[in-house]
Design a protein around this motif. Structure first.
Motif, PDB file in Angstrom:
ATOM      1  N   ALA A 104       9.655   5.863   6.661  1.00 29.57           N
ATOM      2  CA  ALA A 104       8.287   6.344   6.850  1.00 29.57           C
ATOM      3  C   ALA A 104       7.635   5.670   8.051  1.00 29.57           C
ATOM      4  O   ALA A 104       6.961   6.321   8.865  1.00 29.57           O
ATOM      5  CB  ALA A 104       7.467   6.099   5.586  1.00 29.57           C
ATOM      6  N   THR A 105       7.834   4.361   8.181  1.00 31.73           N
ATOM      7  CA  THR A 105       7.243   3.607   9.291  1.00 31.73           C
ATOM      8  C   THR A 105       7.771   4.121  10.628  1.00 31.73           C
ATOM      9  O   THR A 105       7.008   4.298  11.594  1.00 31.73           O
ATOM     10  CB  THR A 105       7.546   2.114   9.145  1.00 31.73           C
ATOM     11  N   GLY A 148       3.168   9.391  -2.654  1.00 36.21           N
ATOM     12  CA  GLY A 148       2.842  10.811  -2.794  1.00 36.21           C
ATOM     13  C   GLY A 148       2.022  11.323  -1.620  1.00 36.21           C
ATOM     14  O   GLY A 148       2.241  12.448  -1.140  1.00 36.21           O
ATOM     15  N   ASP A 149       1.083  10.493  -1.144  1.00 43.63           N
ATOM     16  CA  ASP A 149       0.276  10.889   0.012  1.00 43.63           C
ATOM     17  C   ASP A 149       1.141  10.993   1.263  1.00 43.63           C
ATOM     18  O   ASP A 149       0.954  11.903   2.083  1.00 43.63           O
ATOM     19  CB  ASP A 149      -0.841   9.874   0.245  1.00 43.63           C
ATOM     20  N   PHE A 191       0.835  -1.204   0.000  1.00 38.13           N
ATOM     21  CA  PHE A 191       0.000   0.000   0.000  1.00 38.13           C
ATOM     22  C   PHE A 191       0.868   1.252   0.000  1.00 38.13           C
ATOM     23  O   PHE A 191       0.567   2.226  -0.694  1.00 38.13           O
ATOM     24  CB  PHE A 191      -0.919  -0.003   1.232  1.00 38.13           C
ATOM     25  N   PHE A 192       1.946   1.219   0.758  1.00 37.62           N
ATOM     26  CA  PHE A 192       2.856   2.364   0.803  1.00 37.62           C
ATOM     27  C   PHE A 192       3.429   2.665  -0.579  1.00 37.62           C
ATOM     28  O   PHE A 192       3.504   3.833  -0.995  1.00 37.62           O
ATOM     29  CB  PHE A 192       3.993   2.089   1.792  1.00 37.62           C
ATOM     30  N   ASP A 193       3.825   1.609  -1.286  1.00 33.57           N
ATOM     31  CA  ASP A 193       4.436   1.794  -2.610  1.00 33.57           C
ATOM     32  C   ASP A 193       3.523   2.540  -3.570  1.00 33.57           C
ATOM     33  O   ASP A 193       4.001   3.302  -4.428  1.00 33.57           O
ATOM     34  CB  ASP A 193       4.813   0.433  -3.223  1.00 33.57           C
ATOM     35  N   CYS A 244      11.266  10.002   1.238  1.00 32.21           N
ATOM     36  CA  CYS A 244      10.194   9.359   0.476  1.00 32.21           C
ATOM     37  C   CYS A 244      10.210   9.831  -0.970  1.00 32.21           C
ATOM     38  O   CYS A 244       9.990   9.048  -1.903  1.00 32.21           O
ATOM     39  CB  CYS A 244       8.836   9.662   1.104  1.00 32.21           C
ATOM     40  N   ASP A 245      10.466  11.112  -1.151  1.00 31.23           N
ATOM     41  CA  ASP A 245      10.490  11.692  -2.496  1.00 31.23           C
ATOM     42  C   ASP A 245      11.683  11.186  -3.302  1.00 31.23           C
ATOM     43  O   ASP A 245      11.554  10.883  -4.493  1.00 31.23           O
ATOM     44  CB  ASP A 245      10.537  13.218  -2.382  1.00 31.23           C
ATOM     45  N   ARG A 246      12.837  11.081  -2.664  1.00 30.85           N
ATOM     46  CA  ARG A 246      14.064  10.692  -3.370  1.00 30.85           C
ATOM     47  C   ARG A 246      14.223   9.181  -3.512  1.00 30.85           C
ATOM     48  O   ARG A 246      14.700   8.703  -4.541  1.00 30.85           O
ATOM     49  CB  ARG A 246      15.285  11.249  -2.628  1.00 30.85           C
ATOM     50  N   GLU A 247      13.815   8.426  -2.498  1.00 34.04           N
ATOM     51  CA  GLU A 247      14.097   6.995  -2.478  1.00 34.04           C
ATOM     52  C   GLU A 247      12.911   6.132  -2.884  1.00 34.04           C
ATOM     53  O   GLU A 247      13.065   4.930  -3.123  1.00 34.04           O
ATOM     54  CB  GLU A 247      14.572   6.590  -1.083  1.00 34.04           C
ATOM     55  N   GLY A 248      11.715   6.715  -2.937  1.00 35.13           N
ATOM     56  CA  GLY A 248      10.549   5.945  -3.342  1.00 35.13           C
ATOM     57  C   GLY A 248      10.248   4.798  -2.390  1.00 35.13           C
ATOM     58  O   GLY A 248      10.259   4.956  -1.170  1.00 35.13           O
TER      59      GLY A 248
END
Length: 267
Positions: free
Chosen positions: A130-131, A72-73, A66-68, A119-123
């Motif tokens: 993030a967790t 963007g959110d 779901f994160f993948d 998150c923006d750079r590493e996807g």
């Protein structure tokens, strides 16, 4: 086909790192007196804005799959959190915000700013980051604040936390809440708390929009649009406190009109 496009270009290469100057730098800006953060947004609204991000973020990091598909959110949520803690760090009424949040606000601002960046750079590879950040937020809300060592003298600009487009999206949601909440006298009386929250978000973000170096921040006409939006939002809040539905509805409509006028000129 010309193999070297630069050979055909005329004049010096523009420096895109320099912020454009105001379109009308000498024009007088008709804006109101400068307001403090506490006059624009209450500590309780900041508290609620941060708390309501928690269930959305927990859903995003519930599984890596779901994160993948919702990175963007996650980026937007982390950036908005960094904005909230940035405001708390600069808040002029320390007694109106949680002491542990105020004391560590710069650290959390930087923490969530870095989370959004990774998150923006590493996807998808940023899932662990993030967790961990979501767990830190959960602990904070439970009263278990982390103690950060932050350099308060480090140069800071609001525009480093997010792009203007994110502020605009959050403003749009608040505007929609004000419109629906003032659609009738019954909806007004049933949603006063939500309306105050939305009005304060509009007022606060209206102030953020003209902070250096957001796009158009120093344009005189743009500042007038932002000031109108902020002024009408404060009028909505006053009307709610007085129980005046007609004034609240008219001021809410004026916010939408100010937004539309600004978009016509700058979108």
């Amino acid at each position: 086909i010309e193999p070297d496009a630069f050979r055909l270009l005329i004049g010096p290469k523009p420096d895109f790192t320099v912020t454009p100057q105001s379109k009308r730098p000498t024009e007088t800006i008709a804006i109101g007196s400068e307001l403090t953060w506490s006059q624009l947004i209450s500590g309780s609204t900041l508290d609620d804005e941060i708390k309501t991000a928690m269930p959305r973020l927990k859903k995003i990091v519930a599984t890596k799959t779901f994160f993948d598909s919702h990175i963007g959110d996650a980026i937007d949520e982390f950036r908005l959190l960094s904005i909230c803690f940035g405001i708390i760090s600069a808040y002029d009424k320390a007694e109106d915000v949680r002491s542990s949040w105020k004391r560590n606000a710069i650290g959390y601002r930087e923490r969530f700013e870095r989370s959004a960046y990774r998150c923006d750079r590493e996807g998808a590879a940023s899932f662990a980051t993030a967790t961990t950040s979501v767990r830190d937020l959960e602990n904070l809300i439970r009263g278990e604040a982390s103690n950060f060592k932050s350099d308060e003298t480090k140069p800071f600009q609001w525009s480093q936390l997010c792009e203007r487009s994110l502020l605009m999206r959050r403003l749009k949601l608040a505007d929609e809440q004000l419109t629906s909440g003032t659609a009738s006298a019954d909806s007004f009386s049933d949603s006063t708390d939500q309306l105050v929250h939305a009005a304060e978000i509009v007022a606060c973000f209206g102030e953020l929009l003209v902070q250096p170096e957001f796009v158009d921040w120093d344009d005189s006409d743009y500042k007038v649009h932002a000031e109108k939006m902020k002024t009408h939002a404060l009028e909505v809040r006053t009307a709610i406190s007085e129980g005046n539905y007609d004034d609240a509805r008219n001021s809410a409509k004026a916010i939408s009109q100010a937004c539309s006028a600004c978009h016509a000129d700058y979108r």
